[in-house]
Scaffold this active site. Structure first.
Site, PDB file in Angstrom:
ATOM      1  N   TYR A 159     -62.680  74.330   7.272  1.00 56.48           N
ATOM      2  CA  TYR A 159     -62.743  75.749   6.341  1.00 56.48           C
ATOM      3  C   TYR A 159     -63.112  77.009   7.303  1.00 56.48           C
ATOM      4  O   TYR A 159     -63.308  78.063   6.656  1.00 56.48           O
ATOM      5  CB  TYR A 159     -63.914  75.543   5.138  1.00 56.48           C
ATOM      6  CG  TYR A 159     -63.611  74.697   4.120  1.00 56.48           C
ATOM      7  CD1 TYR A 159     -63.191  73.414   4.501  1.00 56.48           C
ATOM      8  CD2 TYR A 159     -63.218  75.449   3.058  1.00 56.48           C
ATOM      9  CE1 TYR A 159     -62.813  72.605   3.282  1.00 56.48           C
ATOM     10  CE2 TYR A 159     -62.910  74.485   1.767  1.00 56.48           C
ATOM     11  CZ  TYR A 159     -62.481  73.031   1.946  1.00 56.48           C
ATOM     12  OH  TYR A 159     -62.153  72.295   0.950  1.00 56.48           O
ATOM     13  N   LYS A 226     -66.276  60.887   8.363  1.00 57.37           N
ATOM     14  CA  LYS A 226     -65.064  60.059   8.749  1.00 57.37           C
ATOM     15  C   LYS A 226     -65.132  59.815  10.008  1.00 57.37           C
ATOM     16  O   LYS A 226     -64.027  60.074  10.663  1.00 57.37           O
ATOM     17  CB  LYS A 226     -63.724  60.911   8.101  1.00 57.37           C
ATOM     18  CG  LYS A 226     -62.424  60.114   8.290  1.00 57.37           C
ATOM     19  CD  LYS A 226     -62.254  59.074   7.125  1.00 57.37           C
ATOM     20  CE  LYS A 226     -61.116  58.241   7.380  1.00 57.37           C
ATOM     21  NZ  LYS A 226     -60.969  56.892   6.963  1.00 57.37           N
ATOM     22  N   ASP A 280     -63.809  57.374   2.742  1.00 58.91           N
ATOM     23  CA  ASP A 280     -62.969  56.711   1.829  1.00 58.91           C
ATOM     24  C   ASP A 280     -63.745  55.463   1.217  1.00 58.91           C
ATOM     25  O   ASP A 280     -63.531  55.518   0.050  1.00 58.91           O
ATOM     26  CB  ASP A 280     -61.739  56.030   2.691  1.00 58.91           C
ATOM     27  CG  ASP A 280     -62.057  55.558   4.117  1.00 58.91           C
ATOM     28  OD1 ASP A 280     -63.231  55.865   4.553  1.00 58.91           O
ATOM     29  OD2 ASP A 280     -61.558  54.498   4.403  1.00 58.91           O
ATOM     30  N   ASP A 304     -66.187  69.054  -0.538  1.00 62.47           N
ATOM     31  CA  ASP A 304     -65.175  69.600  -1.750  1.00 62.47           C
ATOM     32  C   ASP A 304     -64.575  68.444  -2.488  1.00 62.47           C
ATOM     33  O   ASP A 304     -64.603  68.665  -3.822  1.00 62.47           O
ATOM     34  CB  ASP A 304     -64.086  70.407  -0.800  1.00 62.47           C
ATOM     35  CG  ASP A 304     -63.626  71.220  -1.630  1.00 62.47           C
ATOM     36  OD1 ASP A 304     -63.729  71.399  -2.660  1.00 62.47           O
ATOM     37  OD2 ASP A 304     -62.498  72.058  -1.271  1.00 62.47           O
TER      38      ASP A 304
END
Ligand code: NAP
Length: 413
Positions: A159, A226, A280, A304
């Site tokens: 972002y 992640k 995930d 988000d």
């Protein structure tokens, strides 16, 4: 400070920050941005509810003096620009502000006004509490198990806006540089975006999340990343998060390993478990072991996605509030967008902005008024007096307009 186009209320005092503590007068001036699209409808409803709750909770002892400031379409009409400096200065001057959703103007060169507001004022923590209000239709069997507060990093990650279009000179230069300097191949027809995640940005976010967990007596803090794939950004976020917890909150926190090695899996009283989950897996966990998660801190993009997924589990974005907080300034906002097809129709659910108002009242430490609103909101939904989005999913419900919902809620205060 005199403003050019902002009308300052004649009564009312500024909120200040002294010795790292917020000082709220009994009649604080609070700037608001009405917002685009459905913004005016949901703001009118929200203001009505907040004013009524403050009056009910504190009689004439406390009152908010609202001050309209401008961004989006209304600002463009008044100032010829979408985000005037005066608006940013007014928020900085008054420390606490609330806003409706803003349209991101379509066309080259425009960044989202929301992202810009957060970045220029360094509102680095996007805080999204997601919990269930009884009676709200939900797609899961036990929505009441969800009660998580998400701390999403607001200034870094993909972002940060450092990106170049496919075919641009800049993208070509980066591709060439990476090949020549590091021997790494990137296809020549690629767009390029950078994903910076820093020690500073990570630690200040995780610090805020742990401070919150301590203040609210919450028992777990989960770092969502992640890192198995993006080792030096997402993986580093996890490592720096653990580092911060050990360095600054060693007495208050405990890792999952220590929990099992030293305590047989039983969390000692007064301790917060700091664990981590790969993003995930977290999306599965939040559905299958919802109640295990109480506070979570994560980089921008994970936050988000996860906050919207969590909101869906308890009935959708119409009920999910948000706060953007820096070291001092707090900007409270609805989490949904401007839903242009419903603009000026007095139809949509004002719940997200009303609950963002509750977060704002809590930030002012006017918690009595905030609690009143939350219980009245729940009561109104249990009475099945709701806006179209909930009515279409509830049997026997009465469909109310945006403002009528606010009136029904106020009757229940
Ligand atoms: P959106 O405005 O959130 O609307 C998408 C759909 O969500 C609506 O059509 C409606 O669904 C439902 N919805 C949203 N708010 C609702 C409410 N208060 N009550 C009931 N239902 C609600 O998303 P979008 O259409 O993708 O975005 C429109 C504009 O908003 C864009 O310009 C975007 O940039 C901007 N935006 C701003 C913010 C912000 O200011 N923070 C955030 C997100 C997007 P149904 O049609 O099914 O009824």
């Amino acid at each position: 400070m005199p403003y050019d186009k902002i009308n300052q209320p004649v009564t009312g005092k500024k909120i200040t920050f002294e010795n790292s503590k917020i000082q709220v007068p009994s009649n604080p001036i609070i700037p608001f941005i009405e917002g685009d699209g459905i913004g005016p409808d949901i703001w009118k409803a929200t203001k009505y509810v907040i004013d009524a709750a403050v009056e009910k909770a504190y009689a004439s002892e406390k009152k908010i003096e609202w001050m309209e400031i401008y961004a989006g379409e209304k600002a463009n009409e008044l100032y010829g620009e979408y985000l005037p400096d005066e608006t940013i200065n007014a928020i900085r001057d008054h420390i606490v502000a609330i806003k409706g959703p803003l349209t991101t103007p379509i066309g080259g060169g425009f960044r989202s006004l929301n992202v810009t507001l957060r970045r220029v004022m360094d509102l680095y923590a996007c805080i999204r509490p997601v919990k269930y209000y009884k009676g709200v239709p939900s797609p899961v069997k036990n929505p009441e198990k969800m009660n998580i507060v998400i701390f999403r990093e607001n200034t870094e990650d993909v972002y940060s806006g450092i990106e170049w279009q496919e075919g641009s000179d800049e993208a070509a230069a980066i591709i060439k540089f990476v090949k020549e300097k590091f021997g790494k191949e990137i296809r020549s027809d690629s767009g390029i975006g950078l994903k910076p995640i820093s020690v500073f940005g990570t630690k200040r976010l995780v610090r805020k999340a742990i401070e919150y967990a301590i203040a609210k007596g919450r028992k777990t803090l989960t770092l969502v990343h992640k890192g198995n794939i993006m080792k030096y950004t997402e993986g580093a976020f996890r490592d720096w998060g653990y580092e911060l917890a050990a360095e600054e909150f060693g007495n208050e926190t405990l890792t999952e390993k220590a929990l099992w090695d030293d305590h047989d899996g039983n969390l000692p009283d007064g301790k917060i478990l700091v664990n981590d989950r790969i993003a995930d897996s977290m999306f599965q966990q939040i559905l299958t072991r919802t109640e295990d998660y109480e506070v979570a801190a994560m980089p921008n993009l994970n936050g988000d996605y996860l906050s919207d997924a969590c909101a869906a589990q308890v009935g959708g974005l119409g009920m999910a509030p948000g706060a953007n907080i820096g070291d001092e300034i707090g900007l409270f906002e609805a989490t949904h967008g401007t839903a242009p097809k419903y603009a000026n129709k007095n139809m949509v659910n004002p719940g997200s902005l009303i609950l963002s108002g509750v977060l704002m009242l809590n930030y002012l430490k006017w918690t009595e008024a905030g609690e009143m609103i939350e219980s009245a909101l729940e009561k109104t939904i249990l009475q099945k007096r709701v806006t179209y989005d909930l009515e279409r999913q509830m049997e026997g419900a009465v469909k109310l307009g945006t403002f009528e919902f606010a009136e029904a809620l106020t009757d229940n205060l």
